[in-house]
Each structure stands twice: as C-alpha cells, then as structure tokens.
Scaffold this motif. Structure first.
Motif, PDB file in Angstrom:
ATOM      1  N   CYS B   6       1.118  -1.532  -0.113  1.00 23.22           N
ATOM      2  CA  CYS B   6       0.226   0.090   0.316  1.00 23.22           C
ATOM      3  C   CYS B   6       1.431   1.292   0.195  1.00 23.22           C
ATOM      4  CB  CYS B   6      -0.939   0.213   1.219  1.00 23.22           C
ATOM      5  SG  CYS B   6      -2.017  -1.218   1.391  1.00 23.22           S
ATOM      6  N   VAL B   7       0.973   1.998  -0.899  1.00 23.43           N
ATOM      7  CA  VAL B   7       1.556   3.455  -1.289  1.00 23.43           C
ATOM      8  C   VAL B   7       0.710   4.413  -1.464  1.00 23.43           C
ATOM      9  CG1 VAL B   7       3.263   1.374  -2.093  1.00 23.43           C
ATOM     10  CG2 VAL B   7       1.829   2.923  -3.760  1.00 23.43           C
ATOM     11  N   ASP B  38       6.480   4.743   2.494  1.00 22.31           N
ATOM     12  CA  ASP B  38       6.105   3.827   1.791  1.00 22.31           C
ATOM     13  C   ASP B  38       7.040   3.359   0.244  1.00 22.31           C
ATOM     14  OD1 ASP B  38       4.631   4.243   3.229  1.00 22.31           O
ATOM     15  OD2 ASP B  38       2.862   5.192   0.910  1.00 22.31           O
ATOM     16  N   PHE B 122       3.070  -1.908   4.321  1.00 20.35           N
ATOM     17  CA  PHE B 122       2.644  -1.120   4.594  1.00 20.35           C
ATOM     18  C   PHE B 122       3.970  -0.128   5.154  1.00 20.35           C
ATOM     19  CE2 PHE B 122      -2.218  -0.067   4.414  1.00 20.35           C
ATOM     20  CZ  PHE B 122      -2.491  -1.570   4.872  1.00 20.35           C
ATOM     21  N   SER B 130       0.422  11.330   8.689  1.00 16.87           N
ATOM     22  CA  SER B 130       1.488  11.336   9.632  1.00 16.87           C
ATOM     23  C   SER B 130       0.974  10.065  11.650  1.00 16.87           C
ATOM     24  CB  SER B 130       2.453  11.436  10.509  1.00 16.87           C
ATOM     25  OG  SER B 130       2.566  12.282  11.305  1.00 16.87           O
ATOM     26  N   GLY B 131      -0.132   9.616  11.511  1.00 16.20           N
ATOM     27  CA  GLY B 131      -0.607   8.489  12.333  1.00 16.20           C
ATOM     28  C   GLY B 131      -0.171   7.283  12.964  1.00 16.20           C
ATOM     29  N   VAL B 134      -3.270   3.241   9.497  1.00 18.79           N
ATOM     30  CA  VAL B 134      -3.668   2.868   8.561  1.00 18.79           C
ATOM     31  C   VAL B 134      -3.687   1.276   8.794  1.00 18.79           C
ATOM     32  CG1 VAL B 134      -3.873   2.322   6.262  1.00 18.79           C
ATOM     33  CG2 VAL B 134      -4.510   4.561   7.848  1.00 18.79           C
TER      34      VAL B 134
END
Ligand SMILES: Cc1cc2nc3c(=O)[nH]c(=O)nc-3n(C[C@H](O)[C@H](O)[C@H](O)COP(=O)(O)OP(=O)(O)OC[C@H]3O[C@@H](n4cnc5c(N)ncnc54)[C@H](O)[C@@H]3O)c2cc1C
Ligand SMILES: Nc1ncnc2c1ncn2[C@@H]1O[C@H](COP(=O)(O)O)[C@@H](O)[C@H]1O
Lengths: 317, 266
Positions: B6-7, B38, B122, B130-131, B134
């Motif tokens: 995932c990017v 990523d 990921f 920047s959480g 995900v």
C-alpha cells in the motif's frame, strides 16, 4: 458523570508519567477510569499511583492472555470495556503501541479516532500539531466513542486523589487476536537519565558531533536532561534508534530543547518544533535550525558544550 | 505468492504544505510524490522476492487517492513492483483514516478474490497525516495478524519473523502468513529506480478501480461519512527571531549559560 477510560501505560507495573497526564485530561471530560492490563502482582502498586492522580475507578485486567501477543488483544479488552461502560471517551498515550491499539478499537467500536493530540478540551475538541508543527488543527470525533491518543507532555498531572475503586475485569480474548506472537522481548536498558519523551530538558546531538556524544552527554547530565539524536547520528551507528527525535523517531515537547550539530531538517523539526524554548549550537550560521531558536551559538560544539556544562555546574553551586 | 504494497501519494514534506479554506490538505499547490516511508515498504517486498528466488511472487502496488495519486504507483512500478492498482473515486475525497482503511481493505479483498493474498505491506506512517494507524485498521478489518513497525523482516515458508523497536522494549514477533506487515525506515535503504526499471514500468499493467468495483458505497466514505471533523486549521505563528551569538574564546558558552539562567533552567 460518564466514565472516561484511560489505558495505563506501564512497564511491568511501573506506571509511565504520560498516564498521569491522561488522567488529568480525563477529569475534564468525565470521571477518570484507569484500565490496567498487567500481572496481578503489580496491580496494587498501579492502583496506588493512578488513584493518587485522580482515577475514580480502576479496571484491573490480568494479562495472561494478552502479554505474549502484539496489540490486538489489548484492543479487544478495551472494546469489551467500552461495551460495558459506554464511556465519554477513551484516552491512550500516543506511542506506537497506543496508536495501534486505538486504531483497532476505532474499527471494533465504529468510532472516530484522533491521534497525536496535544490538548483535549472539556467538550472533547482535540488540538493537533501537524505538518512538522507548522499547523495547529482542532477537531472532534463525531461518531461513536471518541478515541483519542495524546502525546506525552501535553498536560500536567494533577496530584488530586480519586476514589480508586478497584474492579476486576475478565475479558475474552479471541484466537484471531493471537496471530502475532511476541517470541522474545528485550526491555529497554535504562540510561539513568530521564525518559526522552517525558523529560523537561532534551539535549540532542547530530552529525556535527562526528560520533563523539561525550560533550552532549556531559551537558545533558549537568542539566538533568535526556539525550536525543538526529537520524544522521543514528544512521551512522553512533547512538541507538531509540534516541532519535523526529518524524520517524520520538516526538518531544520539553521545556527546553538543545540541538547540537543538527542542521534542522523538516523531519527533525517534526519531532521537536513544539518545544517551549529552543537553543542550538552549530558551526554554520546558515543552518536552518537557527530559524527556530530562542538562543543560538555559532560555534564548534566540541568546545562550546564542555564549557557550557562547566558553566552550568558552576552556577548550580 | 501474492504481495500487495500500500503506497500513498503525499505532498512533498520539504515544500510549503498548507490547508485549503475547507480545512482539507492542499494537494494542488504542492508537488506530490510517493511517501518516502512507503518506499521502504516497496523495498522490503522486493527484497523478499529476491531472497525467495525461484518462487512465483507477484507484487502489486495499491494506492487510494485522486487522479495524481497514480504517480505513487508508477514510482513503485519503476522500483520493481509488477502491477499497479489505483482506487480513484470522487466520493473518496475527504475520507478520514476509517474511510481510507475501508477502501484499502475492500480493495485487498477484491484482489484476493482473483488470487489469494499472502502479505499486505505498509509503510510505518504517511508523511502527511503520520497517524501510523491505517495498517492496524486494515489488519482489524481483514481479520489478519498485525505484524507492524518492523525494522528487520525475515520469512521462511509461511513463517514471518520481525524485529520491532517498541516504546519500552525491542521485540521479536512471529506470525504465519497471510499477515499485514508494516516496516520502518530502519528496515533498509530503498533503491532508486534504474533506467531499465523506468522503461519497464511503462509496460506494466495498471488498473484503475472505482468504489463500485470494490463493493463500497459512496455513502460509506468521504467527508460526509468521516467519524471525525476538522473544525479549524491555523498556521503556526512564526517563531520570533531569537538571539544568535558567535562563539569567540568561550564567550558562546558563557552567553548561553546566561540565557539558560535567565529562563531558570539553571
Ligand atoms: C522519510 C524521512 C524520515 C526522516 N526522519 C527523521 C527523523 O525522525 N529525525 C531526524 O533527525 N531526521 C530524519 N530524517 C533525516 C533528515 O532529513 C536529515 O537528513 C537529518 O535530520 C540530518 O541530521 P543532522 O542534522 O544531524 O545532519 P546534517 O544535516 O548533516 O547537519 C549537521 C549539522 O552539524 C553542523 N556541524 C558540523 N560540525 C559541527 C561542529 N563541530 N560543531 C557544531 N556544529 C557542527 C553542521 O553545520 C550541520 O548544520 C528523515 C528523512 C526522511 C526522508
Ligand atoms: N490513501 C492511501 N493509499 C494507499 N496506502 C495508504 C493510504 N493511506 C495510508 N496508506 C498506507 O498506510 C500507511 C500508514 O498510513 P497512516 O496511518 O496514514 O500514517 C502508509 O505508510 C501507507 O502504506
């Protein structure tokens, strides 16, 4: 008044300071309930601490089925407590684990999540600092139970005892949550200095140290500070990654940040820009770090820092 | 083996990132690129394939985002991924983590229906939001083991072992494929696309999917379906210029000590 769940951040029953900060925030939102997931032996000590800082209730959860697995079981425990208590909010410390537990909890409970808050108001409005500290953002969870992770040093712990009523809670941990097994764990060696994310003063070194952290450490000890580093210093193998400050390291927000031989790249700023007072020593007067400082010295850290450490010691006496 | 990476396409961190008046990130005024964090995820997927020489391994780069976001997938293809998938739909604009993770999870499921997915990789966090949440959300949604924040990744058969530098301990975590994996910037430098890689990427399959294609309703995503609302964004007031002195024969240390004392740090 609704309960506000606070997940206790601890190492083998030693409560870490940010937990006490969360309890102070929880009190603004409702009635603070600490959730301790850990070994039964450690529970009484933990209860003492969180009670002292305002926990009205403490849910004690034996971690026999949680300990050996990564993140997912903790989220299940909290989801079950959310179900049971319908809290006004759930607060967690914004570290790598806290954020991931919060992430899973949000999905499990169909709730909105806010990460890296630096403040939470009475009405649940959270303040975040984004884009390397260049923007301040306020927002709210609008669906489900507000799940908020709060950065260390965002509130002052309140030394006002709560009732600390203990309730044992036995969760059911599913097999699905046990997919990622912790097969070995090496606790962080204590440096004898304050914890980086909790320290009131941080003294950091970068590529400009040339690999010699002794002057940085000497100044840190004179000031009673934690030691930090830039990624360049970490990538050079001069200091372990756990000391790194910045986007992919720790975020610190101390009263005083002293950057030595650090240029001030955006990714480094992301981890320290919200420090109250910023000081830098750098031999290049054009270094971007000087745009941030309250006080800067253009000079060689190898001579300035030892002299500064001596001057600090001299003034203490 | 089937690997999905995932990017995310993000505004360049070294540019002047801003918010629009509606409090969404300005994605037009600033150049975008594949989130640097990523690149490490793509790199680990490529290394895994190289280490497992002889196995049939397909690496698919997946992104969710507006039209421009396809550039993130292109870069991954240039680095060496085999296929690209871009989920793009006007309804997605304004989604929060919850919405984004739903779209990613559904896209992974859709790709899995064609051929079983073994590994979803990921980055540790996006460089804009920047959480770092995900990956955990997608793991929760897919019901897969979450093996996150790896600084070292090793696989053998269907067994995965990683090193994770946590807040208070360094852990070794083990799991059995299929899993969700996230890797840190300590996992190893990401390669630059070679000229050959750039040319080859032009011929690689790149599919664009809509929400309908992956079975997500428009009402489940976007700003209206977000479970968080941004109320206000304010640019930080510039710091007032500090005092800068030049060190001469120890004067710098004395001046700095004086400053620290005036602020009561000593
Ligand atoms: C995705 C991504 C994530 C990143 N995450 C981080 C992060 O979390 N943290 C981080 O720090 N960086 C991070 N970086 C790296 C960042 O971009 C910079 O490369 C890094 O911060 C530079 O470290 P530095 O300031 O020590 O080195 P340099 O930029 O090389 O600066 C060294 C400074 O030391 C000064 N100097 C040299 N000798 C002396 C001396 N004798 N006395 C005094 N001053 C001297 C020089 O003038 C110079 O200003 C990240 C980069 C990327 C792409
Ligand atoms: N829109 C997106 N498209 C593809 N991958 C994403 C997207 N958003 C987040 N990710 C992935 O999730 C990781 C963590 O993102 P975040 O939780 O936003 O910090 C990133 O490093 C990406 O691998």
């Amino acid at each position: 008044m609704s309960e506000v769940l606070v997940l206790v951040d601890h190492v083998d029953g030693a409560v870490r300071k940010p937990t006490n900060e969360l309890l102070a925030i929880a009190k603004k939102l409702g009635s603070p309930s600490a959730v301790f997931i850990g070994s039964a032996d450690a529970a009484s000590g933990v209860v003492e601490t969180v009670k002292k800082y305002g926990a009205e209730k403490v849910y004690v959860v034996d971690d026999a089925e949680v300990r050996g697995y990564l993140v997912a079981p903790k989220a299940e425990v909290l989801a079950q407590l959310v179900e049971k208590t319908s809290p006004a909010a759930v607060l967690l410390v914004s570290g790598s684990e806290g954020k991931e537990v919060a992430a899973r909890l949000a999905i499990k409970t169909s709730s909105g999540i806010i990460t890296d808050a630096v403040d939470v108001a009475e009405d649940g409005t959270a303040t975040q600092s984004v884009f390397a500290g260049n923007y301040t953002l306020t927002g709210k969870v609008t669906h489900g139970t507000p799940i908020i992770t709060v950065k260390p040093n965002s509130a002052t712990p309140e030394d006002a005892a709560g009732a600390g009523e203990v309730e044992q809670f036995s969760p059911t941990i599913s097999d699905a949550a046990k997919g990622a097994q912790v097969v070995a764990s090496q606790p962080r060696q204590s440096t004898g200095r304050p914890e980086l994310t909790e320290a009131a003063i941080v003294v950091s070194g970068g590529r400009g140290t040339g690999g010699d952290f002794a002057p940085v450490e000497k100044l840190a000890d004179a000031l009673g500070a934690a030691v930090g580093a830039s990624r360049a210093a970490v990538d050079s193998g001069w200091i372990p990654h756990t000391f790194q400050v910045g986007q992919t390291g720790k975020t610190v927000s101390p009263q005083l940040y002293v950057a030595n031989g650090i240029s001030g790249a955006i990714q480094h700023r992301a981890g320290m820009q919200t420090s109250k007072t910023i000081v830098a020593v750098n031999k290049d007067e054009e270094a971007p770090i000087f745009e941030l400082v309250d006080f800067g010295v253009v000079g060689d850290l190898h001579s300035v820092l030892p002299a500064l450490a001596d001057a600090v010691e001299a003034r203490k006496n | 083996m089937n690997i999905i990476v995932c990017v995310k396409h993000v505004p360049d961190a070294t540019a002047d990132r801003k918010f629009e008046s509606d409090n969404t990130v300005d994605r037009e005024g600033v150049d975008g690129l594949l989130s640097e964090l990523d690149e490490y995820a793509v790199e680990q997927a490529l290394q895994l394939r190289e280490k497992r020489d002889g196995e049939d391994i397909t690496i698919t780069a997946l992104t969710v985002g507006p039209a421009k976001a396809v550039d993130a997938v292109r870069k991954a293809l240039q680095m060496g991924a085999d296929k690209g998938v871009h989920v793009s739909d006007d309804a997605i604009a304004g989604s929060d983590y919850v919405g984004t993770s739903l779209v990613l999870a559904k896209a992974v499921e859709k790709l899995g229906a064609e051929s079983k997915v073994d590994l979803v990789v990921f980055g540790m966090a996006s460089t804009d939001g920047s959480g770092g949440v995900v990956p955990a959300m997608v793991a929760e949604r897919l019901g897969l083991p979450q093996v996150t924040l790896a600084s070292v990744v090793e696989t053998q058969g269907d067994q995965v072992r990683i090193k994770r530098d946590g807040d208070t301990a360094t852990e070794v975590v083990g799991a059995t494929l299929p899993i969700v994996l996230s890797v840190t910037d300590q996992s190893g430098e990401a390669r630059y696309p070679s000229f050959k890689g750039i040319m080859a990427a032009k011929k690689k399959p790149l599919e664009t999917l809509t929400l309908a294609d992956i079975g997500v309703e428009s009402s489940e995503v976007g700003a209206a379906a977000a479970w968080t609302a941004v109320e206000d964004t304010t640019a930080r007031p510039p710091r007032t210029a500090g005092e800068i002195v030049t060190d001469e024969d120890g004067s710098g240390a004395e001046a700095l000590a004086g400053f620290l004392a005036s602020k009561k740090f000593i």
